[in-house]
Motif scaffolding. Sequence first.
Motif, PDB file in Angstrom:
ATOM      1  N   ARG A  47      -3.744   4.174  15.066  1.00 16.44           N
ATOM      2  CA  ARG A  47      -2.965   5.060  15.943  1.00 16.44           C
ATOM      3  C   ARG A  47      -1.489   5.094  15.562  1.00 16.44           C
ATOM      4  NH1 ARG A  47      -5.922   2.693  19.981  1.00 16.44           N
ATOM      5  NH2 ARG A  47      -4.181   1.399  20.650  1.00 16.44           N
ATOM      6  N   HIS A  48      -0.978   3.973  15.058  1.00 14.59           N
ATOM      7  CA  HIS A  48       0.464   3.843  14.824  1.00 14.59           C
ATOM      8  C   HIS A  48       0.830   3.681  13.350  1.00 14.59           C
ATOM      9  CE1 HIS A  48       1.003   3.564  19.132  1.00 14.59           C
ATOM     10  NE2 HIS A  48       0.054   2.651  19.170  1.00 14.59           N
ATOM     11  N   ARG A  49      -0.081   4.029  12.473  1.00 13.41           N
ATOM     12  CA  ARG A  49       0.113   3.768  11.037  1.00 13.41           C
ATOM     13  C   ARG A  49       1.348   4.419  10.438  1.00 13.41           C
ATOM     14  NH1 ARG A  49      -5.217   4.946   9.398  1.00 13.41           N
ATOM     15  NH2 ARG A  49      -4.768   3.512   7.722  1.00 13.41           N
ATOM     16  N   ASP A  50       1.847   5.489  11.031  1.00 15.65           N
ATOM     17  CA  ASP A  50       3.022   6.174  10.494  1.00 15.65           C
ATOM     18  C   ASP A  50       4.330   5.736  11.146  1.00 15.65           C
ATOM     19  OD1 ASP A  50       1.530   7.669   8.651  1.00 15.65           O
ATOM     20  OD2 ASP A  50       1.040   9.167  10.184  1.00 15.65           O
ATOM     21  N   HIS A  51       4.259   4.803  12.059  1.00 13.89           N
ATOM     22  CA  HIS A  51       5.470   4.307  12.706  1.00 13.89           C
ATOM     23  C   HIS A  51       6.251   3.445  11.704  1.00 13.89           C
ATOM     24  CE1 HIS A  51       8.170   2.155  15.356  1.00 13.89           C
ATOM     25  NE2 HIS A  51       7.887   3.051  16.289  1.00 13.89           N
ATOM     26  N   PRO A  52       7.558   3.611  11.656  1.00 14.42           N
ATOM     27  CA  PRO A  52       8.356   2.851  10.676  1.00 14.42           C
ATOM     28  C   PRO A  52       8.187   1.333  10.760  1.00 14.42           C
ATOM     29  CG  PRO A  52       9.684   4.571  11.676  1.00 14.42           C
ATOM     30  CD  PRO A  52       8.370   4.568  12.402  1.00 14.42           C
ATOM     31  N   PHE A  53       7.977   0.781  11.955  1.00 13.72           N
ATOM     32  CA  PHE A  53       7.785  -0.668  12.078  1.00 13.72           C
ATOM     33  C   PHE A  53       6.462  -1.108  11.459  1.00 13.72           C
ATOM     34  CE2 PHE A  53      10.667  -0.594  16.001  1.00 13.72           C
ATOM     35  CZ  PHE A  53      11.779  -0.929  15.253  1.00 13.72           C
ATOM     36  N   VAL A  54       5.435  -0.307  11.626  1.00 11.44           N
ATOM     37  CA  VAL A  54       4.131  -0.631  11.041  1.00 11.44           C
ATOM     38  C   VAL A  54       4.211  -0.524   9.516  1.00 11.44           C
ATOM     39  CG1 VAL A  54       1.692   0.020  10.931  1.00 11.44           C
ATOM     40  CG2 VAL A  54       2.904   0.060  13.128  1.00 11.44           C
ATOM     41  N   ILE A  55       4.890   0.488   9.040  1.00  7.43           N
ATOM     42  CA  ILE A  55       5.070   0.648   7.593  1.00  7.43           C
ATOM     43  C   ILE A  55       5.831  -0.543   7.022  1.00  7.43           C
ATOM     44  CG2 ILE A  55       6.214   2.052   5.822  1.00  7.43           C
ATOM     45  CD1 ILE A  55       5.591   4.494   7.701  1.00  7.43           C
ATOM     46  N   ARG A  56       6.898  -0.950   7.710  1.00  5.04           N
ATOM     47  CA  ARG A  56       7.684  -2.097   7.237  1.00  5.04           C
ATOM     48  C   ARG A  56       6.875  -3.387   7.318  1.00  5.04           C
ATOM     49  NH1 ARG A  56      10.453  -4.435   3.692  1.00  5.04           N
ATOM     50  NH2 ARG A  56      12.061  -5.832   4.412  1.00  5.04           N
ATOM     51  N   ALA A  57       6.093  -3.571   8.368  1.00  6.87           N
ATOM     52  CA  ALA A  57       5.252  -4.757   8.490  1.00  6.87           C
ATOM     53  C   ALA A  57       4.266  -4.843   7.332  1.00  6.87           C
ATOM     54  CB  ALA A  57       4.510  -4.755   9.828  1.00  6.87           C
ATOM     55  N   ALA A  58       3.714  -3.713   6.929  1.00  3.31           N
ATOM     56  CA  ALA A  58       2.793  -3.689   5.788  1.00  3.31           C
ATOM     57  C   ALA A  58       3.512  -4.097   4.509  1.00  3.31           C
ATOM     58  CB  ALA A  58       2.173  -2.309   5.638  1.00  3.31           C
ATOM     59  N   GLU A  59       4.730  -3.604   4.337  1.00  4.51           N
ATOM     60  CA  GLU A  59       5.508  -4.000   3.155  1.00  4.51           C
ATOM     61  C   GLU A  59       5.741  -5.503   3.148  1.00  4.51           C
ATOM     62  OE1 GLU A  59       9.063  -1.689   3.550  1.00  4.51           O
ATOM     63  OE2 GLU A  59       8.081   0.171   2.917  1.00  4.51           O
ATOM     64  N   LEU A  60       6.101  -6.066   4.291  1.00  5.07           N
ATOM     65  CA  LEU A  60       6.338  -7.507   4.380  1.00  5.07           C
ATOM     66  C   LEU A  60       5.063  -8.297   4.108  1.00  5.07           C
ATOM     67  CD1 LEU A  60       8.665  -7.638   7.530  1.00  5.07           C
ATOM     68  CD2 LEU A  60       9.334  -7.786   5.112  1.00  5.07           C
ATOM     69  N   ALA A  61       3.951  -7.853   4.696  1.00  3.33           N
ATOM     70  CA  ALA A  61       2.677  -8.550   4.472  1.00  3.33           C
ATOM     71  C   ALA A  61       2.341  -8.596   2.990  1.00  3.33           C
ATOM     72  CB  ALA A  61       1.558  -7.880   5.268  1.00  3.33           C
ATOM     73  N   HIS A  62       2.503  -7.480   2.322  1.00  5.23           N
ATOM     74  CA  HIS A  62       2.179  -7.428   0.890  1.00  5.23           C
ATOM     75  C   HIS A  62       3.195  -8.207   0.058  1.00  5.23           C
ATOM     76  CE1 HIS A  62      -1.312  -4.725   0.712  1.00  5.23           C
ATOM     77  NE2 HIS A  62      -0.881  -4.412   1.909  1.00  5.23           N
ATOM     78  N   ASP A  63       4.463  -8.106   0.407  1.00  8.38           N
ATOM     79  CA  ASP A  63       5.478  -8.842  -0.340  1.00  8.38           C
ATOM     80  C   ASP A  63       5.303 -10.351  -0.206  1.00  8.38           C
ATOM     81  OD1 ASP A  63       6.622  -6.447  -1.116  1.00  8.38           O
ATOM     82  OD2 ASP A  63       8.334  -6.611   0.261  1.00  8.38           O
ATOM     83  N   TYR A  64       4.954 -10.812   0.973  1.00  5.22           N
ATOM     84  CA  TYR A  64       4.956 -12.240   1.255  1.00  5.22           C
ATOM     85  C   TYR A  64       3.598 -12.929   1.209  1.00  5.22           C
ATOM     86  CZ  TYR A  64       9.731 -11.455   2.881  1.00  5.22           C
ATOM     87  OH  TYR A  64      11.060 -11.127   2.971  1.00  5.22           O
ATOM     88  N   PHE A  65       2.508 -12.163   1.253  1.00 15.40           N
ATOM     89  CA  PHE A  65       1.192 -12.799   1.349  1.00 15.40           C
ATOM     90  C   PHE A  65       0.161 -12.308   0.335  1.00 15.40           C
ATOM     91  CE2 PHE A  65       2.898 -13.559   5.612  1.00 15.40           C
ATOM     92  CZ  PHE A  65       2.564 -14.900   5.797  1.00 15.40           C
ATOM     93  N   SER A  66       0.492 -11.394  -0.537  1.00 15.30           N
ATOM     94  CA  SER A  66      -0.537 -10.789  -1.386  1.00 15.30           C
ATOM     95  C   SER A  66      -1.010 -11.678  -2.530  1.00 15.30           C
ATOM     96  CB  SER A  66      -0.053  -9.448  -1.940  1.00 15.30           C
ATOM     97  OG  SER A  66       1.077  -9.633  -2.760  1.00 15.30           O
ATOM     98  N   GLN A  67      -0.238 -12.681  -2.883  1.00 16.32           N
ATOM     99  CA  GLN A  67      -0.629 -13.591  -3.968  1.00 16.32           C
ATOM    100  C   GLN A  67      -0.388 -15.033  -3.532  1.00 16.32           C
ATOM    101  OE1 GLN A  67       1.329 -12.540  -7.641  1.00 16.32           O
ATOM    102  NE2 GLN A  67       1.185 -10.361  -7.194  1.00 16.32           N
ATOM    103  N   ARG A  68      -1.097 -15.950  -4.121  1.00 13.25           N
ATOM    104  CA  ARG A  68      -0.891 -17.364  -3.779  1.00 13.25           C
ATOM    105  C   ARG A  68       0.513 -17.846  -4.123  1.00 13.25           C
ATOM    106  NH1 ARG A  68      -5.319 -20.928  -2.614  1.00 13.25           N
ATOM    107  NH2 ARG A  68      -7.163 -19.663  -2.270  1.00 13.25           N
ATOM    108  N   THR A  69       1.176 -17.131  -5.027  1.00 12.01           N
ATOM    109  CA  THR A  69       2.540 -17.504  -5.413  1.00 12.01           C
ATOM    110  C   THR A  69       3.601 -16.733  -4.625  1.00 12.01           C
ATOM    111  OG1 THR A  69       2.463 -15.899  -7.224  1.00 12.01           O
ATOM    112  CG2 THR A  69       1.874 -18.180  -7.756  1.00 12.01           C
ATOM    113  N   SER A  70       3.174 -15.900  -3.690  1.00 12.85           N
ATOM    114  CA  SER A  70       4.126 -15.185  -2.844  1.00 12.85           C
ATOM    115  C   SER A  70       4.864 -16.176  -1.950  1.00 12.85           C
ATOM    116  CB  SER A  70       3.402 -14.151  -1.985  1.00 12.85           C
ATOM    117  OG  SER A  70       2.774 -13.178  -2.785  1.00 12.85           O
ATOM    118  N   ARG A  71       6.069 -15.833  -1.581  1.00 16.28           N
ATOM    119  CA  ARG A  71       6.936 -16.780  -0.871  1.00 16.28           C
ATOM    120  C   ARG A  71       6.339 -17.334   0.414  1.00 16.28           C
ATOM    121  NH1 ARG A  71      12.603 -14.427  -0.214  1.00 16.28           N
ATOM    122  NH2 ARG A  71      13.141 -16.575   0.279  1.00 16.28           N
ATOM    123  N   ALA A  72       5.754 -16.500   1.240  1.00 18.25           N
ATOM    124  CA  ALA A  72       5.197 -16.989   2.502  1.00 18.25           C
ATOM    125  C   ALA A  72       3.947 -17.833   2.270  1.00 18.25           C
ATOM    126  CB  ALA A  72       4.890 -15.842   3.442  1.00 18.25           C
TER     127      ALA A  72
END
Length: 105
Positions: A47-72
Amino acid sequence: MMKLFALHDRLDDKEKDFARYHALDIYAIAAATTENEWESALAMRNRHRDHPFVIRAAELAHDYFSQRTSRAMIRLRESQYYRADFQIDEFTSALLELFPRRGQG
C-alpha cells in the motif's frame, strides 16, 4: 522501519555502541514475527511502497543487510547477544523481501 532509521542514525556513534543494539533488534523483530503479522506487513508495504520513507527504508535495508560484510551485519555479529545459531540467511532474505528496492517485489 523505525529501527532501520535508528540504526542508520547510530551506526557510527561510539556512545550508542555503534548501533549493535538496533541491528540485534531488527533481527529479533523479524524472528518473532508471526505469519499473520508477516502478511500484514507485506500488505502495508504494498500500500505504501511509493512513500519516500518506505523507499529510503529499502535503501537502508539493502545497504546495511544485503551481504554478510555489510556494516549492520557486522554490527549484529559483534553484539554480545549474537549466537552462532541465528538464522542469518533467512533473516536477510525476509528483510529484503519486506523492503525491496524500487522495481523489485
